[in-house]
Design a protein around this motif. Structure first.
Motif, PDB file in Angstrom:
ATOM      1  N   MET A   1      20.413  57.679  96.832  1.00 30.56           N
ATOM      2  CA  MET A   1      21.560  57.476  97.550  1.00 30.56           C
ATOM      3  C   MET A   1      22.782  57.112  96.729  1.00 30.56           C
ATOM      4  SD  MET A   1      22.761  58.320 100.311  1.00 30.56           S
ATOM      5  CE  MET A   1      24.443  58.225 101.470  1.00 30.56           C
ATOM      6  N   LYS A   2      22.681  56.382  95.846  1.00 30.23           N
ATOM      7  CA  LYS A   2      23.556  55.546  94.934  1.00 30.23           C
ATOM      8  C   LYS A   2      23.968  56.755  93.898  1.00 30.23           C
ATOM      9  CE  LYS A   2      24.229  51.768  91.993  1.00 30.23           C
ATOM     10  NZ  LYS A   2      23.674  50.478  91.194  1.00 30.23           N
ATOM     11  N   ASN A   3      23.201  57.395  93.467  1.00 30.55           N
ATOM     12  CA  ASN A   3      23.614  58.285  92.275  1.00 30.55           C
ATOM     13  C   ASN A   3      24.560  59.578  93.110  1.00 30.55           C
ATOM     14  OD1 ASN A   3      22.474  57.318  90.179  1.00 30.55           O
ATOM     15  ND2 ASN A   3      20.394  58.408  90.614  1.00 30.55           N
ATOM     16  N   ILE A   4      24.174  59.720  94.425  1.00 33.30           N
ATOM     17  CA  ILE A   4      24.886  60.638  95.176  1.00 33.30           C
ATOM     18  C   ILE A   4      26.302  60.217  95.162  1.00 33.30           C
ATOM     19  CG2 ILE A   4      24.930  62.170  97.195  1.00 33.30           C
ATOM     20  CD1 ILE A   4      21.988  62.083  97.271  1.00 33.30           C
ATOM     21  N   SER A   5      26.391  59.125  95.928  1.00 41.67           N
ATOM     22  CA  SER A   5      27.660  58.496  96.016  1.00 41.67           C
ATOM     23  C   SER A   5      28.627  58.465  94.845  1.00 41.67           C
ATOM     24  CB  SER A   5      27.534  57.257  96.391  1.00 41.67           C
ATOM     25  OG  SER A   5      26.923  57.054  97.731  1.00 41.67           O
ATOM     26  N   LYS A   6      27.895  58.195  93.859  1.00 41.67           N
ATOM     27  CA  LYS A   6      28.704  58.041  92.410  1.00 41.67           C
ATOM     28  C   LYS A   6      29.056  59.421  92.002  1.00 41.67           C
ATOM     29  CE  LYS A   6      28.323  56.178  87.605  1.00 41.67           C
ATOM     30  NZ  LYS A   6      27.530  55.685  86.556  1.00 41.67           N
ATOM     31  N   LYS A   7      28.364  60.351  92.049  1.00 46.55           N
ATOM     32  CA  LYS A   7      28.821  61.894  91.812  1.00 46.55           C
ATOM     33  C   LYS A   7      29.775  62.414  92.663  1.00 46.55           C
ATOM     34  CE  LYS A   7      24.294  63.596  90.033  1.00 46.55           C
ATOM     35  NZ  LYS A   7      23.292  64.367  90.143  1.00 46.55           N
ATOM     36  N   THR A   8      29.978  62.015  93.942  1.00 44.29           N
ATOM     37  CA  THR A   8      30.734  62.219  94.883  1.00 44.29           C
ATOM     38  C   THR A   8      32.267  61.652  94.484  1.00 44.29           C
ATOM     39  OG1 THR A   8      29.267  62.616  96.715  1.00 44.29           O
ATOM     40  CG2 THR A   8      31.637  62.434  97.381  1.00 44.29           C
ATOM     41  N   LEU A   9      32.219  60.395  94.201  1.00 40.96           N
ATOM     42  CA  LEU A   9      33.378  59.726  93.837  1.00 40.96           C
ATOM     43  C   LEU A   9      34.048  60.245  92.753  1.00 40.96           C
ATOM     44  CD1 LEU A   9      32.249  56.032  94.412  1.00 40.96           C
ATOM     45  CD2 LEU A   9      33.790  57.176  95.869  1.00 40.96           C
ATOM     46  N   VAL A  10      33.223  60.492  91.624  1.00 38.45           N
ATOM     47  CA  VAL A  10      33.701  61.215  90.369  1.00 38.45           C
ATOM     48  C   VAL A  10      34.339  62.555  90.390  1.00 38.45           C
ATOM     49  CG1 VAL A  10      32.890  62.117  88.018  1.00 38.45           C
ATOM     50  CG2 VAL A  10      32.208  59.572  88.861  1.00 38.45           C
ATOM     51  N   ALA A  11      33.665  63.277  91.349  1.00 36.57           N
ATOM     52  CA  ALA A  11      34.022  64.690  91.458  1.00 36.57           C
ATOM     53  C   ALA A  11      35.369  64.900  92.565  1.00 36.57           C
ATOM     54  CB  ALA A  11      32.757  65.489  92.384  1.00 36.57           C
ATOM     55  N   SER A  12      35.607  63.823  93.103  1.00 32.96           N
ATOM     56  CA  SER A  12      36.733  63.873  94.231  1.00 32.96           C
ATOM     57  C   SER A  12      37.764  62.764  93.862  1.00 32.96           C
ATOM     58  CB  SER A  12      36.266  63.502  95.625  1.00 32.96           C
ATOM     59  OG  SER A  12      35.752  62.401  95.755  1.00 32.96           O
ATOM     60  N   ASP A  13      37.802  62.212  92.670  1.00 36.95           N
ATOM     61  CA  ASP A  13      38.856  61.326  92.061  1.00 36.95           C
ATOM     62  C   ASP A  13      40.017  61.906  91.385  1.00 36.95           C
ATOM     63  OD1 ASP A  13      39.658  58.632  91.942  1.00 36.95           O
ATOM     64  OD2 ASP A  13      39.471  58.782  89.867  1.00 36.95           O
ATOM     65  N   PHE A  14      41.143  62.222  91.957  1.00 39.00           N
ATOM     66  CA  PHE A  14      42.302  62.956  91.239  1.00 39.00           C
ATOM     67  C   PHE A  14      43.466  61.775  91.120  1.00 39.00           C
ATOM     68  CE2 PHE A  14      39.857  65.837  93.929  1.00 39.00           C
ATOM     69  CZ  PHE A  14      39.336  66.864  93.161  1.00 39.00           C
ATOM     70  N   SER A  15      44.233  62.372  90.186  1.00 36.68           N
ATOM     71  CA  SER A  15      45.403  61.601  89.947  1.00 36.68           C
ATOM     72  C   SER A  15      46.292  61.326  91.050  1.00 36.68           C
ATOM     73  CB  SER A  15      46.342  62.051  88.688  1.00 36.68           C
ATOM     74  OG  SER A  15      46.469  63.459  89.151  1.00 36.68           O
ATOM     75  N   TYR A  16      46.360  62.331  92.098  1.00 38.98           N
ATOM     76  CA  TYR A  16      47.232  62.065  93.277  1.00 38.98           C
ATOM     77  C   TYR A  16      46.418  61.634  94.462  1.00 38.98           C
ATOM     78  CZ  TYR A  16      44.791  66.710  93.642  1.00 38.98           C
ATOM     79  OH  TYR A  16      43.767  67.731  93.571  1.00 38.98           O
ATOM     80  N   SER A  17      44.996  61.292  94.255  1.00 41.84           N
ATOM     81  CA  SER A  17      44.260  60.579  95.470  1.00 41.84           C
ATOM     82  C   SER A  17      43.073  60.123  94.900  1.00 41.84           C
ATOM     83  CB  SER A  17      43.923  62.042  96.396  1.00 41.84           C
ATOM     84  OG  SER A  17      43.161  62.874  95.972  1.00 41.84           O
ATOM     85  N   ARG A  18      43.358  58.743  94.365  1.00 40.12           N
ATOM     86  CA  ARG A  18      42.537  57.870  93.720  1.00 40.12           C
ATOM     87  C   ARG A  18      41.564  57.235  94.781  1.00 40.12           C
ATOM     88  NH1 ARG A  18      41.605  59.237  88.571  1.00 40.12           N
ATOM     89  NH2 ARG A  18      43.850  59.328  87.399  1.00 40.12           N
ATOM     90  N   TRP A  19      40.418  57.083  94.395  1.00 36.59           N
ATOM     91  CA  TRP A  19      39.198  56.338  95.164  1.00 36.59           C
ATOM     92  C   TRP A  19      39.622  55.029  94.781  1.00 36.59           C
ATOM     93  CZ3 TRP A  19      36.915  57.595  99.415  1.00 36.59           C
ATOM     94  CH2 TRP A  19      36.418  58.650  99.652  1.00 36.59           C
ATOM     95  N   GLU A  20      39.662  53.900  95.494  1.00 37.97           N
ATOM     96  CA  GLU A  20      39.740  52.620  95.401  1.00 37.97           C
ATOM     97  C   GLU A  20      38.317  51.871  95.671  1.00 37.97           C
ATOM     98  OE1 GLU A  20      42.440  51.310  93.797  1.00 37.97           O
ATOM     99  OE2 GLU A  20      43.979  52.814  94.001  1.00 37.97           O
ATOM    100  N   ILE A  21      37.648  51.318  94.723  1.00 32.63           N
ATOM    101  CA  ILE A  21      36.427  50.465  94.920  1.00 32.63           C
ATOM    102  C   ILE A  21      36.679  49.060  95.393  1.00 32.63           C
ATOM    103  CG2 ILE A  21      34.179  50.307  93.940  1.00 32.63           C
ATOM    104  CD1 ILE A  21      35.092  53.109  94.116  1.00 32.63           C
ATOM    105  N   ILE A  22      36.127  48.834  96.709  1.00 33.88           N
ATOM    106  CA  ILE A  22      36.472  47.597  96.973  1.00 33.88           C
ATOM    107  C   ILE A  22      35.181  46.664  97.259  1.00 33.88           C
ATOM    108  CG2 ILE A  22      37.370  46.191  98.990  1.00 33.88           C
ATOM    109  CD1 ILE A  22      39.525  47.965  97.827  1.00 33.88           C
TER     110      ILE A  22
END
Length: 309
Positions: free
Chosen positions: A1-22
């Protein structure tokens, strides 16, 4: 599950819509961090929009079009009445069988019809679906957006009209109004319609990746033929509803519309969503071509999907 979440974050992280990790181990600290980040992003967004407006960004364009696609079309193509009668029924039967086959396989179809005013889009649609079970398709005649539609992204009203799997959605005019009428008439700012080419292709790629067949027909006629058809519509009582003052105003901007249409055809002709240009000076030729091109594309689409299995 952890690997899937990481891949999702990397694939959907763009300069105009960044993921913020809290880090949420400390819930109160995490809540404060989320609130602080939200306020910062909102402030930055407001500043960006204000700055763009002040800099009059909507007047700047990098793209220069030199396309003359429509000027190079042979509009003398025609078909005899006898050949039309001979082909029409057979083609309509085949269209009906193919659309039912798509229904059986649960594959949706999106057919877009654009073109010059009075080119014969609706006549071509009528002949295409003449023998198709009316429960299988919906025809959407697109006009000016409503107040509710204007309050949303311009593509929203088209996403809501996309067909269910197995069914056919036919658009008589479409999202391409953004780069034609909205461009020429000034209903959209330059930066809004200029970025729309990519936005519309992204939408179409989503439709295609879903497995749907997506075809775009552009029906064109010359300026003299358009004038003849406009006068016919004024003269014949059963056609007068088809002609409005707006049609005449648009005709006065013929060159501007042709320029916009050429750029649209050039910039949005994709392998997954090709433009099929239909020569429309001869209405019967245009109707036959639409049916033949649909049949060819539908068969190819089914074959591609079969090969993927």
């Amino acid at each position: 599950m952890k690997n899937i979440s990481k891949k999702t974050l990397v694939a959907s992280d763009f300069s105009y819509s960044r993921w913020e990790i809290i880090d949420s181990n400390d819930r109160k600290a995490a809540s404060k961090e989320v609130l602080g980040l939200a306020l910062d992003k909102i402030s930055q967004g407001i500043e960006r929009v204000v700055r763009q407006r002040e800099e009059n960004e909507n007047e700047k364009r990098d793209y220069i079009s030199s396309s003359n696609i429509l000027q190079n079309i042979d509009l003398s193509k025609s078909i005899s009445d006898d050949e039309y009668k001979e082909k029409k029924d057979k083609l309509q039967d085949e269209v009906a069988k193919l659309m039912y086959k798509f229904y059986q396989k649960g594959i949706s179809q999106v057919l877009v019809f654009e073109g010059v005013d009075a080119a014969g889009k609706d006549g071509a649609i009528e002949r295409l679906i003449k023998k198709v079970d009316p429960r299988l398709y919906s025809v959407h005649g697109i006009s000016a957006p409503s107040k509710e539609e204007l309050s949303r992204n311009y593509l929203w009203r088209f996403f809501t009209k996309l067909p269910k799997d197995g069914y056919v959605g036919i658009f008589s005019r479409s999202w391409y109004g953004r780069v034609m009428v909205e461009r020429v008439e000034g209903f959209a700012k330059t930066n809004e319609w200029d970025r729309a080419y990519g936005e519309m292709l992204d939408m179409e790629k989503q439709i295609y990746d879903h497995g749907s067949l997506l075809l775009k027909f552009f029906v064109t006629i010359d300026k003299d033929e358009q004038l003849k058809r406009f006068k016919d519509r004024q003269r014949e009582p059963d056609k007068q509803y088809k002609i409005t003052d707006e049609d005449w105003r648009n005709r006065d901007k013929w060159d501007d519309y042709i320029e916009a249409m050429n750029e649209m055809l050039e910039r949005t002709n994709a392998s997954y969503a090709p433009w099929i240009i239909v020569e429309g000076n001869c209405k019967k030729y245009a109707r036959i071509k639409v049916m033949e091109e649909y049949i060819k594309a539908a068969k190819n689409h089914l074959k591609k999907l079969e090969n993927k299995k």
